[in-house]
Enzyme design. Structure first.
Site, PDB file in Angstrom:
ATOM      1  N   ALA A  63      32.926 -24.869  12.592  1.00  0.00           N
ATOM      2  CA  ALA A  63      32.624 -26.114  11.875  1.00  0.00           C
ATOM      3  C   ALA A  63      32.769 -25.843  10.383  1.00  0.00           C
ATOM      4  O   ALA A  63      32.682 -24.694   9.940  1.00  0.00           O
ATOM      5  CB  ALA A  63      31.192 -26.534  12.191  1.00  0.00           C
ATOM      6  N   GLY A 102      32.400 -23.422  16.251  1.00  0.00           N
ATOM      7  CA  GLY A 102      33.057 -24.635  16.722  1.00  0.00           C
ATOM      8  C   GLY A 102      34.487 -24.380  17.177  1.00  0.00           C
ATOM      9  O   GLY A 102      35.016 -25.123  18.013  1.00  0.00           O
ATOM     10  N   GLU A 105      34.223 -23.334  20.562  1.00  0.00           N
ATOM     11  CA  GLU A 105      33.749 -24.495  21.328  1.00  0.00           C
ATOM     12  C   GLU A 105      34.891 -25.462  21.628  1.00  0.00           C
ATOM     13  O   GLU A 105      34.979 -26.016  22.725  1.00  0.00           O
ATOM     14  CB  GLU A 105      32.594 -25.179  20.581  1.00  0.00           C
ATOM     15  CG  GLU A 105      31.347 -24.301  20.579  1.00  0.00           C
ATOM     16  CD  GLU A 105      30.221 -24.858  19.722  1.00  0.00           C
ATOM     17  OE1 GLU A 105      30.458 -25.099  18.531  1.00  0.00           O
ATOM     18  OE2 GLU A 105      29.111 -25.063  20.261  1.00  0.00           O
ATOM     19  N   GLU A 125      26.913 -18.594  15.113  1.00  0.00           N
ATOM     20  CA  GLU A 125      26.066 -19.591  14.435  1.00  0.00           C
ATOM     21  C   GLU A 125      24.686 -19.058  14.068  1.00  0.00           C
ATOM     22  O   GLU A 125      24.112 -19.459  13.062  1.00  0.00           O
ATOM     23  CB  GLU A 125      25.908 -20.846  15.303  1.00  0.00           C
ATOM     24  CG  GLU A 125      27.118 -21.768  15.322  1.00  0.00           C
ATOM     25  CD  GLU A 125      28.160 -21.403  16.371  1.00  0.00           C
ATOM     26  OE1 GLU A 125      28.132 -20.256  16.879  1.00  0.00           O
ATOM     27  OE2 GLU A 125      29.004 -22.256  16.686  1.00  0.00           O
TER      28      GLU A 125
HETATM   29  C1  HSC Z   1      29.656 -23.900  13.635  1.00  0.00           C
HETATM   30  O1  HSC Z   1      30.782 -23.738  14.025  1.00  0.00           O
HETATM   31  C2  HSC Z   1      28.691 -24.871  14.208  1.00  0.00           C
HETATM   32  C3  HSC Z   1      29.142 -25.445  15.534  1.00  0.00           C
HETATM   33  O2  HSC Z   1      28.671 -24.671  16.605  1.00  0.00           O
HETATM   34  C4  HSC Z   1      28.538 -26.784  15.834  1.00  0.00           C
HETATM   35  C5  HSC Z   1      28.635 -27.850  14.848  1.00  0.00           C
HETATM   36  C6  HSC Z   1      28.162 -29.094  15.523  1.00  0.00           C
HETATM   37  C7  HSC Z   1      27.642 -30.114  14.597  1.00  0.00           C
HETATM   38  C8  HSC Z   1      27.040 -31.228  15.381  1.00  0.00           C
HETATM   39  C9  HSC Z   1      26.509 -32.264  14.565  1.00  0.00           C
HETATM   40  C10 HSC Z   1      26.036 -33.491  15.418  1.00  0.00           C
HETATM   41  N1  HSC Z   1      33.492 -23.426   6.849  1.00  0.00           N
HETATM   42  O3  HSC Z   1      35.196 -14.872   4.626  1.00  0.00           O
HETATM   43  P1  HSC Z   1      36.441 -15.124   3.899  1.00  0.00           P
HETATM   44  C11 HSC Z   1      35.723 -20.022   3.725  1.00  0.00           C
HETATM   45  S1  HSC Z   1      29.065 -23.013  12.314  1.00  0.00           S
HETATM   46  C12 HSC Z   1      33.865 -23.563   5.562  1.00  0.00           C
HETATM   47  O4  HSC Z   1      36.540 -14.718   2.474  1.00  0.00           O
HETATM   48  P2  HSC Z   1      37.747 -13.358   5.746  1.00  0.00           P
HETATM   49  C13 HSC Z   1      34.979 -18.961   2.944  1.00  0.00           C
HETATM   50  O5  HSC Z   1      33.848 -19.493   2.316  1.00  0.00           O
HETATM   51  C14 HSC Z   1      30.415 -22.009  11.806  1.00  0.00           C
HETATM   52  N2  HSC Z   1      34.422 -22.558   4.860  1.00  0.00           N
HETATM   53  O6  HSC Z   1      37.702 -14.547   4.688  1.00  0.00           O
HETATM   54  C15 HSC Z   1      36.037 -18.497   1.975  1.00  0.00           C
HETATM   55  O7  HSC Z   1      36.089 -19.434   0.928  1.00  0.00           O
HETATM   56  P3  HSC Z   1      36.463 -18.990  -0.556  1.00  0.00           P
HETATM   57  C16 HSC Z   1      30.584 -20.840  12.672  1.00  0.00           C
HETATM   58  C17 HSC Z   1      34.627 -21.396   5.477  1.00  0.00           C
HETATM   59  O8  HSC Z   1      39.160 -13.267   6.200  1.00  0.00           O
HETATM   60  C18 HSC Z   1      37.331 -18.627   2.785  1.00  0.00           C
HETATM   61  O9  HSC Z   1      37.016 -19.512   3.864  1.00  0.00           O
HETATM   62  N3  HSC Z   1      31.595 -19.971  12.106  1.00  0.00           N
HETATM   63  C19 HSC Z   1      34.261 -21.200   6.813  1.00  0.00           C
HETATM   64  O10 HSC Z   1      37.067 -12.149   5.190  1.00  0.00           O
HETATM   65  C20 HSC Z   1      37.804 -17.317   3.367  1.00  0.00           C
HETATM   66  O11 HSC Z   1      36.723 -16.691   4.040  1.00  0.00           O
HETATM   67  C21 HSC Z   1      31.278 -18.976  11.278  1.00  0.00           C
HETATM   68  O12 HSC Z   1      30.140 -18.700  11.004  1.00  0.00           O
HETATM   69  C22 HSC Z   1      33.682 -22.276   7.515  1.00  0.00           C
HETATM   70  N4  HSC Z   1      33.321 -22.165   8.790  1.00  0.00           N
HETATM   71  O13 HSC Z   1      36.858 -13.850   6.948  1.00  0.00           O
HETATM   72  C23 HSC Z   1      32.429 -18.193  10.710  1.00  0.00           C
HETATM   73  N5  HSC Z   1      34.579 -19.928   7.167  1.00  0.00           N
HETATM   74  O14 HSC Z   1      37.878 -18.482  -0.471  1.00  0.00           O
HETATM   75  C24 HSC Z   1      32.246 -18.006   9.248  1.00  0.00           C
HETATM   76  C25 HSC Z   1      35.124 -19.368   6.078  1.00  0.00           C
HETATM   77  O15 HSC Z   1      36.302 -20.235  -1.324  1.00  0.00           O
HETATM   78  N6  HSC Z   1      33.362 -17.363   8.615  1.00  0.00           N
HETATM   79  N7  HSC Z   1      35.153 -20.234   5.058  1.00  0.00           N
HETATM   80  O16 HSC Z   1      35.483 -17.912  -0.926  1.00  0.00           O
HETATM   81  C26 HSC Z   1      33.634 -16.048   8.732  1.00  0.00           C
HETATM   82  O17 HSC Z   1      32.973 -15.298   9.439  1.00  0.00           O
HETATM   83  C27 HSC Z   1      34.753 -15.489   7.920  1.00  0.00           C
HETATM   84  O18 HSC Z   1      34.984 -16.358   6.845  1.00  0.00           O
HETATM   85  C28 HSC Z   1      36.085 -15.327   8.711  1.00  0.00           C
HETATM   86  C29 HSC Z   1      37.225 -14.958   7.713  1.00  0.00           C
HETATM   87  C30 HSC Z   1      35.915 -14.192   9.722  1.00  0.00           C
HETATM   88  C31 HSC Z   1      36.461 -16.583   9.387  1.00  0.00           C
END
Ligand code: HSC
Ligand code: NAD
Length: 697
Positions: A63, A102, A105, A125
């Site tokens: 997400a 997500g 998912e 998450e």
């Molecule tokens: C989720 O998915 C919730 C869902 O289950 C449910 C939602 C339902 C809602 C319902 C409502 C009714 N979003 O780390 P990096 C940016 S929660 C936005 O330097 P890497 C990051 O900030 C999500 N931005 O690269 C950075 O920005 P900058 C679960 C995101 O290669 C740039 O991308 N997922 C983002 O070292 C590059 O990132 C996670 O927790 C995101 N989701 O690593 C994964 N992810 O350039 C979180 C990244 O401006 N992300 N960005 O600094 C990571 O673990 C790492 O970023 C990666 C890449 C492994 C993807």
């Protein structure tokens, strides 16, 4: 704005290509794009199957975290996953890079999943203080079983493709262009007449001892609640029909979304990345960096050498004599043995590191070709001066000259050279090959490209690098000295060191301050107190009881006795009965009648002292932004990540409340509790620390 989801038809297959760089987060535009593209595919009679694929380096990272805390925007992700699953067409996810949160998912909403061998999947998450909220807690256990799902969801770990295939998450692993691989798999499925296979219609997973699992995960979380809450969501998958399970997942998700822990963890996620993004370094190229010289191979020098070797740098280490050089080599080899044992490096790599990449020498001349030299000798200005004069005479022009000093004035060290623009502080934390924090200490004359090189080194070593200015203790140790003092004052006034340690570990710290003092060695604090005694303000309250223990040769863990008594082979220590006697004697001497402290008051005083000093550090420009302090405390001082850092903690409490508490404490000890001007200013203006972070972006 280009379409976030490109649509194309190849034979009977519609390809939905997500294009939202850098990591294809599921923003509203992506969700809408996927939903529209599904409609389009279903309306096209020529289309028999859909392949969802990601552009760039990942399938989908999850997400869009930047949308959290804002009003929800349709279509929501759980509905989108269900919409994909309910399609009459066969839907295939073709995954490469990461499929997280997500992203996984969405893939679980598809009927089949194919992945590259290098792909990784996961539901991380809980690390953001929430749980998978788009069916992950209901669909994952249906494909992987309850036990596997609980493990994956509560740890949030990244699972490699081959393991994910064994778990049943991925159906096929295939190397190649993800779009081609997806189309080929969909064609195979169509030719086999494979049925649509909605995960929601698969049998519910087996039951496990849910209460025991919940308790175990809660305990392991050390105060963090999202992993344990996620156990209850998976339990719902096992005990309730799919739709009701989804409702339960939503309820628990919304509960967590509302918590301070969610705010703290997301603050940590973004600022861990923002911290090394300095406006002043935009466009500044770091200097060439391939070889590193290290002067002094004690605890820190050996740790820094280990980190540099593991990062692929050549290392030349200088010691004072052959005996010290052998000891230093032994320490580095010991550290690398640890990496070998944990499978981080192979035997072959280990051999190459210690024979080819590492040189240990007693001659400064060996440093003449290094790109960067880091001094890690005794903490003594005269010794540092001597070393920097030699570095100045030996190192090539353009070599960065760095000091790992904990407290000494980097400007004064730089003055020992003819090239102060090349001098910088690189303050590592012990053990340097493990701890993530690096303070990059910028002195008055440090050149911008030297600062950039410090950050580049931090990145190479996998550190979280924070810019700090010059003062006694820089960001971290300066703030530490103050909150440690607040703890010492509470001991003088009646709280026991053990109650304080317990209250703070319950708050989420990895260790309490007195257990940390035992670990670091009580001799360090003793030496600092003696060093500072001549300049001490008469109103400063400094306890002396612990010096009496030091005088008897007890320095904490290394001598087996400190605040705690340590028995070999046992983890942790037991309270040392001598401490209570020594404290009581000092209270009598000072005429103090000890009083009771609640755990809450202990935490509040400790935190207020930390925040107040941190606000001074920011106000004086030693830290550029509150987030720099937060990341320093998080990565160097065991501060609980789920609070986001002390400044985030203060924002969550409300700054007026924090200031009022400090003013209240100042009524007893006005000298110690002088409110930080920046804190007062922010309260007057009705602003938060985070407002300052945003202003700097
Ligand atoms: C989720 O998915 C919730 C869902 O289950 C449910 C939602 C339902 C809602 C319902 C409502 C009714 N979003 O780390 P990096 C940016 S929660 C936005 O330097 P890497 C990051 O900030 C999500 N931005 O690269 C950075 O920005 P900058 C679960 C995101 O290669 C740039 O991308 N997922 C983002 O070292 C590059 O990132 C996670 O927790 C995101 N989701 O690593 C994964 N992810 O350039 C979180 C990244 O401006 N992300 N960005 O600094 C990571 O673990 C790492 O970023 C990666 C890449 C492994 C993807
Ligand atoms: P240490 O006593 O373990 O090691 C110092 C080493 O430097 C010794 O091996 C000594 O032989 C060597 N040395 C002394 N003079 C030298 C010279 N002129 N040339 C070459 N080698 C020389 O000390 P340490 O704990 O590794 O600390 C080193 C520096 O790092 C200090 O400035 C300290 O403040 C700083 N530091 C320490 C820690 C920590 O937790 N130990 C953390 C951060 C920074």
């Amino acid at each position: 704005m280009p379409d976030k989801v490109a649509y194309a038809v190849h034979d009977m297959i519609a390809v939905l290509r997500i294009q939202n760089p850098p990591v294809n987060a599921l923003s509203q535009a992506v969700r809408q794009g996927l939903s529209d593209a599904m409609d389009r595919a279903e309306a096209d009679d020529a289309v028999h199957a859909v392949v969802i694929v990601g552009d760039g380096r990942a399938f989908i990272a999850g997400a869009d975290i930047t949308e959290f805390g804002k009003p929800p925007m349709e279509p929501n992700l759980p509905d989108l996953c269900t919409r994909i699953e309910q399609s009459p067409l066969l839907v295939v996810a073709s995954m490469h890079g990461v499929s997280l949160g997500g992203g996984l998912e969405v893939a679980l909403g598809c009927h089949y999943r194919v992945a590259q061998p290098s792909a990784r999947v996961g539901l991380p998450e809980v690390h953001l203080g929430i749980l998978p909220g788009a069916g992950g807690t209901q669909r994952l256990p249906r494909v992987a079983g309850a036990a596997n799902a609980v493990d994956a969801i509560t740890t949030g770990r990244h699972i490699k493709a081959d393991e994910a295939q064994k778990m049943g998450i991925i159906d096929r692993i295939e190397e190649g262009d993800p779009q081609e691989v997806g189309i080929a798999y969909a064609m195979d499925l169509l030719s086999e007449n494979a049925p649509r296979r909605p995960v929601s219609e698969m049998p519910a997973p087996e039951g496990i001892d849910w209460d025991a699992k919940y308790d175990a995960v809660l305990k392991k979380g050390r105060g963090q609640i999202s992993p344990a809450t996620a156990v209850r969501a998976v339990q719902a998958a096992s005990e309730l029909p799919f739709d009701e399970g989804m409702k339960r997942e939503r309820e628990l998700f919304m509960e967590l979304m509302d918590t301070d822990q969610r705010k703290g963890l997301i603050h940590a996620f973004f600022n861990e990345r923002a911290v090394s993004n300095l406006p002043e370094l935009k466009g500044v190229e770091p200097r060439h960096l391939q070889s590193v010289g290290i002067i002094g191979g004690g605890t820190m020098g050996a740790g820094i050498a280990t980190a540099a070797l593991l990062a692929g740098l050549e290392v030349v280490l200088i010691e004072t004599g052959e005996e010290q050089a052998t000891a230093a080599r032994g320490r580095i080899e010991g550290n690398l043995q640890g990496a070998l044992k944990r499978g981080k490096i192979s035997q072959q790599k280990f051999d190459a590191l210690i024979t080819v990449a590492l040189t240990v020498s007693v001659k400064y001349d060996s440093l003449k070709d290094v790109d960067l030299a880091i001094e890690a000798v005794f903490e003594d200005m005269a010794v540092k001066h001597e070393v920097f004069a030699k570095l100045d005479a030996t190192c090539k022009p353009g070599c960065v000259l760095a000091t790992n000093t904990s407290y000494l004035d980097v400007n004064e060290i730089a003055a020992a050279t003819s090239r102060p623009e090349d001098v910088i502080g690189l303050h590592f934390f012990s053990p340097a090959h493990v701890m993530k924090l690096l303070e990059v200490v910028v002195a008055d004359k440090t050149a911008p490209d030297v600062v950039a090189t410090g950050f580049a080194l931090g990145k190479m070593l996998g550190k979280v690098s924070v810019r700090a200015g010059v003062c006694d203790g820089f960001i971290g140790n300066r703030i530490l000295a103050v909150y440690r003092t607040a703890a010492d004052h509470m001991v003088l006034d009646g709280a026991s060191p053990y109650q304080i340690d317990r209250a703070l570990t319950n708050f989420g710290f990895a260790m309490g301050p007195f257990a940390v003092a035992d670990l670091a060695g009580l001799d360090i604090g003793w030496a600092t107190r003696k060093r500072k005694a001549p300049h001490r303000h008469p109103e400063e309250r400094v306890p002396t009881y612990i010096d009496k223990l030091c005088e008897q040769g007890h320095f904490g863990q290394k001598t087996g006795e400190g605040y705690y008594v340590y028995t070999e082979g046992q983890r942790g220590g037991k309270p040392n009965p001598k401490i209570a006697e020594l404290i009581a004697a000092e209270q009598r001497e000072r005429g103090i009648s000890p009083r009771e402290f609640s755990d809450e008051e202990i935490v509040h005083r400790y935190m207020c002292a930390m925040v107040n000093e941190a606000a001074k550090v920011v106000g004086e420009g030693i830290a550029r932004r509150p987030l720099d302090v937060d990341m320093t405390l998080l990565f160097g001082y065991g501060f609980p990540r789920y609070w986001g850092g002390p400044m985030k903690w203060a924002d969550i409490q409300g700054l007026p409340k924090v200031l009022a508490a400090i003013e209240g404490y100042a009524e007893e000890d006005a000298w110690f509790w002088q409110p930080a001007p920046l804190l007062q200013k922010l309260v007057d203006e009705g602003r938060s620390f985070d407002d300052l972070n945003k202003a700097e972006r």
